[in-house]
Design a protein around this motif. Structure first.
Motif, mmCIF file in Angstrom:
data_model
loop_
_atom_site.group_PDB
_atom_site.id
_atom_site.type_symbol
_atom_site.label_atom_id
_atom_site.label_comp_id
_atom_site.label_asym_id
_atom_site.label_seq_id
_atom_site.Cartn_x
_atom_site.Cartn_y
_atom_site.Cartn_z
ATOM 1 N N SER A 106 0.818 -1.210 0.000
ATOM 2 C CA SER A 106 0.000 0.000 0.000
ATOM 3 C C SER A 106 0.855 1.265 0.000
ATOM 4 O O SER A 106 0.613 2.194 -0.782
ATOM 5 C CB SER A 106 -0.934 0.011 1.217
ATOM 6 N N THR A 107 1.838 1.319 0.871
ATOM 7 C CA THR A 107 2.661 2.527 0.947
ATOM 8 C C THR A 107 3.546 2.675 -0.290
ATOM 9 O O THR A 107 3.751 3.786 -0.795
ATOM 10 C CB THR A 107 3.526 2.536 2.209
ATOM 11 N N GLY A 108 4.047 1.561 -0.795
ATOM 12 C CA GLY A 108 4.874 1.631 -2.003
ATOM 13 C C GLY A 108 4.084 2.087 -3.207
ATOM 14 O O GLY A 108 4.526 2.954 -3.978
ATOM 15 N N LEU A 109 2.894 1.520 -3.384
ATOM 16 C CA LEU A 109 2.066 1.911 -4.521
ATOM 17 C C LEU A 109 1.604 3.354 -4.376
ATOM 18 O O LEU A 109 1.518 4.091 -5.370
ATOM 19 C CB LEU A 109 0.868 0.978 -4.639
ATOM 20 N N ALA A 110 1.303 3.779 -3.149
ATOM 21 C CA ALA A 110 0.892 5.171 -2.930
ATOM 22 C C ALA A 110 1.951 6.135 -3.450
ATOM 23 O O ALA A 110 1.619 7.164 -4.069
ATOM 24 C CB ALA A 110 0.624 5.414 -1.446
ATOM 25 N N ALA A 111 3.211 5.815 -3.215
ATOM 26 C CA ALA A 111 4.292 6.679 -3.704
ATOM 27 C C ALA A 111 4.360 6.659 -5.231
ATOM 28 O O ALA A 111 4.584 7.695 -5.866
ATOM 29 C CB ALA A 111 5.620 6.227 -3.106
ATOM 30 N N GLU A 112 4.127 5.500 -5.821
ATOM 31 C CA GLU A 112 4.217 5.379 -7.276
ATOM 32 C C GLU A 112 3.136 6.179 -7.996
ATOM 33 O O GLU A 112 3.373 6.701 -9.090
ATOM 34 C CB GLU A 112 4.110 3.909 -7.690
ATOM 35 N N VAL A 113 1.942 6.264 -7.413
ATOM 36 C CA VAL A 113 0.817 6.883 -8.129
ATOM 37 C C VAL A 113 0.387 8.218 -7.521
ATOM 38 O O VAL A 113 -0.643 8.774 -7.902
ATOM 39 C CB VAL A 113 -0.389 5.918 -8.187
ATOM 40 N N HIS A 114 1.185 8.735 -6.596
ATOM 41 C CA HIS A 114 0.829 9.998 -5.951
ATOM 42 C C HIS A 114 0.630 11.114 -6.959
ATOM 43 O O HIS A 114 -0.335 11.888 -6.881
ATOM 44 C CB HIS A 114 1.916 10.388 -4.946
ATOM 45 N N ALA A 115 1.511 11.220 -7.928
ATOM 46 C CA ALA A 115 1.424 12.290 -8.924
ATOM 47 C C ALA A 115 0.224 12.132 -9.852
ATOM 48 O O ALA A 115 -0.167 13.082 -10.536
ATOM 49 C CB ALA A 115 2.713 12.339 -9.750
ATOM 50 N N ASP A 116 -0.367 10.948 -9.868
ATOM 51 C CA ASP A 116 -1.524 10.689 -10.738
ATOM 52 C C ASP A 116 -2.851 10.979 -10.038
ATOM 53 O O ASP A 116 -3.916 10.787 -10.636
ATOM 54 C CB ASP A 116 -1.517 9.234 -11.202
ATOM 55 N N GLY A 117 -2.791 11.392 -8.785
ATOM 56 C CA GLY A 117 -4.021 11.699 -8.063
ATOM 57 C C GLY A 117 -4.737 10.491 -7.500
ATOM 58 O O GLY A 117 -5.899 10.580 -7.105
ATOM 59 N N VAL A 118 -4.051 9.353 -7.438
ATOM 60 C CA VAL A 118 -4.655 8.124 -6.916
ATOM 61 C C VAL A 118 -4.193 7.922 -5.472
ATOM 62 O O VAL A 118 -2.984 7.916 -5.203
ATOM 63 C CB VAL A 118 -4.277 6.903 -7.765
ATOM 64 N N ALA A 119 -5.139 7.750 -4.571
ATOM 65 C CA ALA A 119 -4.825 7.507 -3.167
ATOM 66 C C ALA A 119 -4.781 6.008 -2.902
ATOM 67 O O ALA A 119 -5.653 5.269 -3.365
ATOM 68 C CB ALA A 119 -5.866 8.161 -2.272
#
Length: 261
Positions: free
Chosen positions: A179-192
């Motif tokens: 969860s935390t790793g994916l959050a960092a990957e997609v943060h710039a895309d507006g996905v929580a």
């Protein structure tokens, strides 16, 4: 106007307990909700509750629901699940990974088959489903992925006798790091992307079966608390509400939201 009007949510493990409560709460805020599990008929499980009943409850309250049977241990079922939801309701804006299959058995007695199945349903399935819905979320500029976890992910004291929950804890720890790793990957895309655990054991058919709580336990947490916290993490994105390893009651207190009784 609901917080999720016009959005499509997919909730796995939604035939009963936490998953069913989350599905009902998201629907109450306007989401069209797809509910998935292996149980579609009452005689298919030792536990009460089916996705047909969850969908019926959503619709009786004025919401829109789609029940889709899927065995998340099977890649083909995972692919078909997303395809059916998109065909029936539209692209997935909110994914709640709640499905689980669990055995509480000491490591030395754990079979390879059960070990593989637990990881397939609780770790691989959330990973796979996220990959399937993320391209659409990115293209639309936002979305939410919520992985239901447990305090079992926390390292236990070495001096405390275990109940055979090591493999369950391993699964949930993996989900939290995902969860935390994916959050960092997609943060710039507006996905929580977040992981959410109850503060206390929730009395569901599964936890009651495993003896983790009892129906009259005054310290147990109602599933509606998890549902309210899930809604807070699945609303259109707050920049601060991503990459969290959140606990239901603590999160609601932090956000100033009343904790359901």
């Amino acid at each position: 106007m609901g917080a999720l009007d016009g959005r499509v949510a997919l909730v796995t493990g939604a035939s009963r307990g936490i998953g069913a409560a989350i599905a009902r709460r998201l629907a109450a805020e306007g989401a069209a909700v797809a509910v998935s599990a292996r149980t579609t008929a009452a005689d298919e499980s030792r536990f009460a509750g089916t996705i047909a009943e969850t969908a019926a409850a959503v619709e009786a309250a004025g919401g829109r629901a789609l029940a889709v049977r899927a065995d998340l241990s099977r890649p083909a079922d995972r692919a078909a699940l997303v395809e059916r939801v998109e065909a029936g309701l539209g692209p997935v804006d909110v994914l709640v990974n709640n499905a689980a299959v669990t055995w509480f058995t000491p490591v030395t007695e754990f079979s390879d088959k059960r070990f593989a199945l637990m990881f397939e349903v609780q770790v691989t399935a959330p990973f796979d489903l996220a990959r399937r819905v993320l391209p659409g979320m990115r293209a639309r500029g936002g979305g939410a992925i919520l992985n239901v976890s447990s305090r079992a992910a926390i390292h236990p004291p070495v001096t405390r006798a275990g109940r055979g929950g090591t493999v369950y804890g391993m699964c949930k720890a993996a989900v939290e790091r995902f969860s935390t790793g994916l959050a960092a990957e997609v943060h710039a895309d507006g996905v929580a992307v977040n992981a959410l655990s109850p503060n206390r054991v929730v009395p569901t058919p599964g936890t009651l079966h495993h003896g983790l709580t009892r129906e009259d336990d005054p310290d147990a947490e109602p599933p509606e608390v998890m549902a309210e916290a899930a809604l807070a993490l699945c609303r259109p994105r707050d920049p601060l509400l991503t990459g969290r390893i959140a606990y239901s009651q603590d999160l609601l207190t932090e956000l100033g939201i009343a904790v359901p009784a």
